[in-house]
Design a protein around this motif. Structure first.
Motif, PDB file in Angstrom:
ATOM      1  N   ASP A  60      29.138  38.508  90.751  1.00 32.39           N
ATOM      2  CA  ASP A  60      28.068  37.620  89.826  1.00 32.39           C
ATOM      3  C   ASP A  60      26.780  37.788  90.368  1.00 32.39           C
ATOM      4  N   LYS A  62      22.289  37.243  89.620  1.00 38.03           N
ATOM      5  CA  LYS A  62      21.187  36.800  88.535  1.00 38.03           C
ATOM      6  C   LYS A  62      19.970  37.569  88.944  1.00 38.03           C
ATOM      7  N   ASP A  64      16.288  36.728  88.281  1.00 36.50           N
ATOM      8  CA  ASP A  64      15.536  35.371  87.725  1.00 36.50           C
ATOM      9  C   ASP A  64      14.316  35.918  87.190  1.00 36.50           C
ATOM     10  N   ASP A  72      25.158  35.239  93.017  1.00 36.14           N
ATOM     11  CA  ASP A  72      25.772  34.140  92.532  1.00 36.14           C
ATOM     12  C   ASP A  72      27.301  33.777  93.184  1.00 36.14           C
ATOM     13  N   LYS A  73      27.976  34.642  93.073  1.00 38.68           N
ATOM     14  CA  LYS A  73      29.220  34.516  93.709  1.00 38.68           C
ATOM     15  C   LYS A  73      30.069  35.880  93.832  1.00 38.68           C
ATOM     16  N   LYS A 114      21.985  36.382  83.915  1.00 37.89           N
ATOM     17  CA  LYS A 114      23.067  36.784  84.921  1.00 37.89           C
ATOM     18  C   LYS A 114      23.866  37.991  84.371  1.00 37.89           C
TER      19      LYS A 114
END
Length: 125
Positions: A60, A62, A64, A72-73, A114
């Protein structure tokens, strides 16, 4: 009037993507460019494992409102963490090498989005 924040007017764009095409073509270009980047980024990666691995992890990230791509993870997988202890760190480091992109636009305003990419790890002993 309500705003659907899950739908954007334009998707994030890499330099090779055409902003004049439909947003679905923009999305496809963004996804294909990201997939190509991951393929290239990991083409020289060497991980030694003593067992056969056939796992899919989800990454995951992002984009921006300034066009910066950040992790993210990474989906947790105990087996991968055990077999390749530095794997998540390696993914994170390679993602940091990405260039910035033109951010997604909603009603004329840059917004963050995302994304999730599958990463298939497959080896044959």
């Amino acid at each position: 009037m309500t705003i659907d924040w899950n739908d954007v007017d334009t998707y994030p764009l890499f330099e090779n993507c055409d902003e004049g095409v439909s947003k679905y073509e923009q999305r496809d270009c963004f996804q294909q460019t990201m997939l190509q980047y991951f393929t290239n980024a990991f083409s020289d990666a060497k991980f030694e494992v003593l067992e056969t691995v056939d796992e899919t992890l989800y990454i995951d990230f992002k984009v921006d409102e300034h066009g910066f791509i950040t992790l993210d993870k990474i989906g947790e997988n105990e087996r991968i963490n055990e077999l390749i202890p530095n794997f998540n760190e390696e993914v994170s480091n390679r993602l940091k090498e990405l260039t910035t992109v033109a951010p997604a636009i909603k009603r004329g305003i840059p917004v963050s989005m995302k994304f999730r990419l599958p990463l298939v790890l497959n080896t044959n002993n």
